[in-house]
Design a protein around this motif. Structure first.
Motif, mmCIF file in Angstrom:
data_model
loop_
_atom_site.group_PDB
_atom_site.id
_atom_site.type_symbol
_atom_site.label_atom_id
_atom_site.label_comp_id
_atom_site.label_asym_id
_atom_site.label_seq_id
_atom_site.Cartn_x
_atom_site.Cartn_y
_atom_site.Cartn_z
ATOM 1 N N HIS A 324 19.291 12.931 30.594
ATOM 2 C CA HIS A 324 20.430 11.826 30.279
ATOM 3 C C HIS A 324 21.530 12.530 29.470
ATOM 4 N N SER A 325 21.088 13.463 28.568
ATOM 5 C CA SER A 325 22.207 14.028 27.445
ATOM 6 C C SER A 325 22.706 15.135 28.204
ATOM 7 N N MET A 326 22.202 15.580 29.133
ATOM 8 C CA MET A 326 22.676 16.640 30.080
ATOM 9 C C MET A 326 23.737 16.319 30.927
ATOM 10 N N MET A 327 23.933 15.394 31.267
ATOM 11 C CA MET A 327 24.820 14.765 32.404
ATOM 12 C C MET A 327 26.461 15.459 31.964
ATOM 13 N N PRO A 328 26.918 15.040 30.893
ATOM 14 C CA PRO A 328 28.313 15.426 30.319
ATOM 15 C C PRO A 328 28.765 16.574 30.335
ATOM 16 N N LEU A 329 27.368 17.570 29.939
ATOM 17 C CA LEU A 329 27.593 18.892 29.694
ATOM 18 C C LEU A 329 27.556 19.561 30.915
ATOM 19 N N LEU A 330 26.804 19.279 32.027
ATOM 20 C CA LEU A 330 26.557 20.027 33.111
ATOM 21 C C LEU A 330 27.843 19.694 34.196
ATOM 22 N N ALA A 331 28.137 18.400 34.213
ATOM 23 C CA ALA A 331 28.915 17.852 35.484
ATOM 24 C C ALA A 331 30.252 18.533 35.478
ATOM 25 N N GLY A 332 30.869 19.070 34.287
ATOM 26 C CA GLY A 332 32.096 19.828 34.472
ATOM 27 C C GLY A 332 32.120 21.116 34.963
ATOM 28 N N TYR A 333 31.032 21.735 35.371
ATOM 29 C CA TYR A 333 30.742 23.160 35.883
ATOM 30 C C TYR A 333 30.637 22.786 37.463
ATOM 31 N N PHE A 334 30.494 21.801 37.823
ATOM 32 C CA PHE A 334 30.559 21.472 39.358
ATOM 33 C C PHE A 334 31.528 20.660 39.901
ATOM 34 N N ARG A 335 31.808 20.903 41.390
ATOM 35 C CA ARG A 335 32.936 20.034 41.964
ATOM 36 C C ARG A 335 32.554 18.731 41.823
ATOM 37 N N GLU A 336 31.278 18.435 42.208
ATOM 38 C CA GLU A 336 30.937 16.940 42.225
ATOM 39 C C GLU A 336 29.222 16.969 41.807
ATOM 40 N N SER A 337 28.887 16.168 41.030
ATOM 41 C CA SER A 337 27.319 16.054 40.498
ATOM 42 C C SER A 337 26.781 14.493 40.800
ATOM 43 N N TYR A 338 25.391 14.647 41.319
ATOM 44 C CA TYR A 338 24.858 13.439 41.349
ATOM 45 C C TYR A 338 23.458 13.627 40.538
ATOM 46 N N PHE A 339 23.416 12.659 39.484
ATOM 47 C CA PHE A 339 22.186 12.866 38.451
ATOM 48 C C PHE A 339 21.334 11.496 38.911
ATOM 49 N N ALA A 340 20.188 11.913 39.174
ATOM 50 C CA ALA A 340 19.061 10.639 39.561
ATOM 51 C C ALA A 340 17.864 11.076 38.679
ATOM 52 N N ARG A 341 17.603 9.825 38.189
ATOM 53 C CA ARG A 341 16.352 9.626 37.017
ATOM 54 C C ARG A 341 15.078 9.385 38.098
ATOM 55 N N SER A 342 14.471 10.385 38.397
ATOM 56 C CA SER A 342 13.137 10.290 39.303
ATOM 57 C C SER A 342 12.088 11.406 39.167
ATOM 58 N N SER A 343 10.865 11.243 39.364
ATOM 59 C CA SER A 343 10.098 12.476 39.409
ATOM 60 C C SER A 343 9.870 12.874 40.737
ATOM 61 N N TYR A 344 10.582 12.566 41.896
ATOM 62 C CA TYR A 344 10.309 13.035 43.169
ATOM 63 C C TYR A 344 11.923 13.510 43.646
ATOM 64 N N LEU A 345 11.559 14.478 44.616
ATOM 65 C CA LEU A 345 12.866 15.163 45.083
ATOM 66 C C LEU A 345 12.811 14.495 46.657
ATOM 67 N N SER A 346 13.755 13.671 46.699
ATOM 68 C CA SER A 346 13.779 12.866 48.086
ATOM 69 C C SER A 346 14.526 13.371 48.981
ATOM 70 N N PRO A 347 13.916 13.631 50.244
ATOM 71 C CA PRO A 347 14.494 14.423 51.334
ATOM 72 C C PRO A 347 15.775 13.287 51.699
ATOM 73 N N ALA A 348 15.816 12.274 51.659
ATOM 74 C CA ALA A 348 16.936 11.366 51.776
ATOM 75 C C ALA A 348 17.972 11.540 51.177
ATOM 76 N N VAL A 349 17.858 11.783 49.856
ATOM 77 C CA VAL A 349 18.853 11.943 49.006
ATOM 78 C C VAL A 349 19.456 13.250 49.151
ATOM 79 N N VAL A 350 18.685 14.380 49.408
ATOM 80 C CA VAL A 350 19.215 15.439 49.663
ATOM 81 C C VAL A 350 20.356 15.490 50.891
ATOM 82 N N GLN A 351 19.702 14.608 51.968
ATOM 83 C CA GLN A 351 20.522 14.527 53.272
ATOM 84 C C GLN A 351 22.033 13.805 52.860
ATOM 85 N N GLN A 352 21.844 12.982 52.123
ATOM 86 C CA GLN A 352 22.754 12.140 51.721
ATOM 87 C C GLN A 352 24.084 12.726 50.980
#
Length: 373
Positions: A324-352
């Motif tokens: 949660h506290s990493m979001m504003p510190l990391l997002a500025g280094y990428f053109r777009e960022s999507y932060f999801a609170r989860s314990s699973y790397l969903s293939p559907a989210v990757v495709q999206q």
């Protein structure tokens, strides 16, 4: 029966029996809020003929909601901590030295893990490593790079403040997994322990009253992650200390003392506010409701950002509460960022999202979950 003392005793006893009901009806102890880090269950509905089921549900509901419950816990907690010097919730919170508090075994047996009583077997470590290699290959086939980030437990960074009975035993579960991954493959596995142990010589990197790192620790961990990703993506901006304004101040009360209802008495002595330069400041564009279900569902929304550098890669970050506290510190280094609170790397989210970079972050005490991401 006519003895005045008997009448007073009978009246007092009757009043004690009525007090919980009076409190529920009149809210006499409403100022004492629940400090449990979960939602209390609501009043169960009665459906005839399922009487036994209703009785069990009502019994659980009443245990969580009877009158004066929170007030009684406030009183007990203060007596236990200030009077006896112990934790009112020993399974959830460990009282350490010099004003430090730590998670107890109620959270994935973190103390037993730290003491070496729940070692990670070589077979389990190989299973996790093999699974991560498989996920890395799946992402690589789509042109995506995977990075695995481990946020250490505070037990690993500040063991000197743990009670003497909580003695560390090497090697840790994280040591075993790290060595196995380094032997088996090339998954970028970022263990932040050494980085944070070095940083704590300069300043405090974890809250004393909370389960998480503070903003300074977050900055140190984020910088280490960015410096690992940057060589793979030359268009990313470098991490420069001059881009951060760090202000140190006295803080509030963390989740560990709130669990014990001591938030009005104990405050964290060190708190940081970090502001980023415009060149690395991202803009939040959306919050997406979390529809996950199951025992690990967080309920926290996902967050989308747009960064200032259009040539930078796109980030998908899957993480726990440390993220949660990493979001504003990391997002500025990428053109777009999507932060999801989860314990699973969903293939559907990757495709999206179709990211260039996937970071999967998990806290040290939950390493076993890596076998299922």
């Amino acid at each position: 029966m006519n003895n005045p003392r008997f009448r007073i005793l009978a009246f007092g006893f009757g009043l004690l029996l009525l007090l919980p009901t009076l409190d529920q009806l009149l809210g006499l102890s409403a100022r004492f809020e629940s400090t449990e880090n979960r939602r209390a269950g609501g009043m169960p509905a009665f459906h005839f003929p399922h009487i036994n089921s209703f009785v069990r549900q009502f019994d659980q509901y009443y245990k969580e909601n009877f009158g004066w419950r929170n007030a009684l816990f406030y009183a007990y907690s203060r007596w236990q901590y200030w009077g006896l010097g112990g934790s009112p919730l020993p399974e959830k919170v460990v009282v350490g030295k010099e004003g430090w508090f730590f998670l107890g075994d109620g959270y994935n047996n973190v103390v037993k893990q730290h003491r070496g009583l729940m070692p990670l077997s070589a077979d389990s470590a190989r299973l996790i490593s093999t699974h991560l290699l498989r996920r890395q290959a799946e992402l690589a086939a789509q042109g995506i790079r995977l990075y695995v980030l481990i946020a250490p437990d505070s037990h690993s960074i500040y063991p000197e403040f743990l009670p003497d009975r909580v003695a560390y035993k090497a090697p840790s579960r994280l040591d075993v997994l790290r060595q196995t991954i380094e032997k088996q493959g090339q998954v970028p596995f970022i263990d932040l322990r050494d980085t944070l142990l070095a940083a704590k010589k300069r300043d405090v990197v974890y809250y004393q009253t909370d389960t998480h790192w503070n903003d300074y620790g977050t900055l140190v961990g984020s910088a280490r992650l960015l410096n690992r990703i940057a060589p793979d993506f030359p268009a990313m901006l470098p991490v420069r200390p001059a881009d951060y304004q760090i202000t140190r101040m006295r803080g509030g009360s963390g989740d560990l003392v709130r669990m014990m209802a001591l938030q009005d008495d104990i405050r964290d002595p060190v708190f940081y506010e970090i502001k980023t330069a415009p060149a690395i400041t991202a803009r939040q564009t959306a919050e997406v409701p979390n529809t996950e279900t199951g025992p690990r569902a967080t309920g926290f929304p996902s967050t989308r950002f747009v960064g200032p550098n259009p040539r930078a890669p796109k980030l998908l970050f899957i993480g726990d509460s440390f993220s949660h506290s990493m979001m504003p510190l990391l997002a500025g280094y990428f053109r777009e960022s999507y932060f999801a609170r989860s314990s699973y790397l969903s293939p559907a989210v990757v495709q999206q999202e179709k990211p260039d970079v996937v970071v999967f972050q998990i806290v040290e005490r939950n390493l076993g979950w890596l076998a299922e991401i």
